[in-house]
Design a protein around this motif. Sequence first.
Motif, short mmCIF file in Angstrom:
data_model
loop_
_atom_site.label_atom_id
_atom_site.label_comp_id
_atom_site.label_asym_id
_atom_site.label_seq_id
_atom_site.Cartn_x
_atom_site.Cartn_y
_atom_site.Cartn_z
N VAL A 1 3.14 3.48 8.60
CA VAL A 1 2.37 3.13 7.41
C VAL A 1 2.48 1.62 7.19
CG1 VAL A 1 2.00 3.54 4.96
CG2 VAL A 1 2.85 5.40 6.41
N ASP B 1 1.61 -1.10 4.29
CA ASP B 1 1.20 -1.34 2.90
C ASP B 1 0.97 -2.83 2.70
OD1 ASP B 1 1.48 1.36 1.99
OD2 ASP B 1 3.64 1.09 2.07
N THR C 1 0.21 -5.34 -0.43
CA THR C 1 0.16 -5.42 -1.89
C THR C 1 0.00 -6.88 -2.31
OG1 THR C 1 2.57 -5.56 -2.02
CG2 THR C 1 1.60 -3.36 -2.14
N ALA D 1 -2.17 4.56 6.88
CA ALA D 1 -1.23 5.45 7.58
C ALA D 1 -1.88 5.95 8.87
CB ALA D 1 -0.84 6.63 6.69
N SER E 1 -2.76 1.03 1.42
CA SER E 1 -1.84 1.74 2.29
C SER E 1 -2.62 2.36 3.45
CB SER E 1 -1.09 2.84 1.52
OG SER E 1 -0.20 3.52 2.38
#
Length: 399
Positions: free
Chosen positions: A333, A335, A337, A393, A391
């Motif tokens: 995964v 991420d 941000t 995945a 995110s």
Amino acid sequence: MSGVAAPERDDTRALTVVMHTAFFVLLSASVARYLARHAGGPHTPWVIALSGLLAVLYVLGPALGTRPTPRRLTWLGLVVAAWALLVVLAPSFAWCAVPLFYTGLRTLPPRAAIPLVALLTALAVAAQLSLAGWADPNVLLAPPAVAAVATTVFVVMQRQAARRDALIADLVRTRRELAATERREGTLAERERLAREIHDTLAQGLSSQRMLLQAADRLWDSAPGTARDHVRTAAAIAERSLAEARRFVHDLTPADLAEGGGLLRALHAVAERETTPGLTVRVHTEGSPPDPLPAPVESALLRIAQGALANVREHAGATTAALTLTCLDDQIVLDVTDDGRGFDPRAPAAAAPASGAGERGHGLPAIRARLRQLGGTLTIESAPGEGTALSAAIPLEPR
């Protein structure tokens, strides 16, 4: 489909050889029988001459093909006429009718072949009745029954062969259409892939250069040192973009990955390049990625990071951003941000600033397309004024 046609041709050739052999065997047996019983008869020279003529005519048949051309029809008429004269002079030659059935059925269409078979059968029955001397039921019924069975089998086989040929032609045509469709789809997929690659590398680099050069132009007189720093940074981005362009010519592997060190090193290199006085980008990891990580997964995650950070730089107005790589047993995964202005992911119009849709429209759609190819998923959490969390995945085979 040639593998289907070859056995069919072999079967037809074998049947033809058998029928030709049977004809000459029956003709020879009929001549031998006639000479054994009527060697000194008045018709003997005629029977021998007609037998030789019939044999010669029959030998010439294969050279004329099987299509009902005028030459082939003339040849068939001469063969039938020679055989009919022989049957009149020597009824024992009636047995040669069976191979002639096959010859007539192969040469003529069913509507013309069936009357010919009926005529041959009638001559054979009449000849056998003259030999028997009385209305033998076996002679009356057996030849028509044999002729009916032979004709029915041959016509059914011809129709089945015609249907099979039509099916094969349809399958060949369908296969060609499918191949053409696959080629078109492959071309479109390759164009889409190249569009994503260009968006995530060259287009982003050009956008960054434009922003830096615009900033340098504004500061050229008031802060020449800062302006020169912007120009040098733009030059470095141009160099990186040139490396990416050269990489396209070879194997489309991202330059950061091609330099070695794996995905983590490439993510750190991207974060370092994207870090500016106004934006700080950090990289975090949780767990250790599989070694080796599949190349398509590495490339996709790096491109996703590049695309997401380009959106942050151009649209979010953020001061900090983070790349977090989480490695689990069955998936990996990434991420991304930021603490920027955020947006409402559920509003179609609001998605344009985050994806760059107002100018290019390939940001988030490109990320979704990459993940879709690898069976991955994309989740976006954002709200106006609260930053954005993206995110991505991608499933992996369990370790």
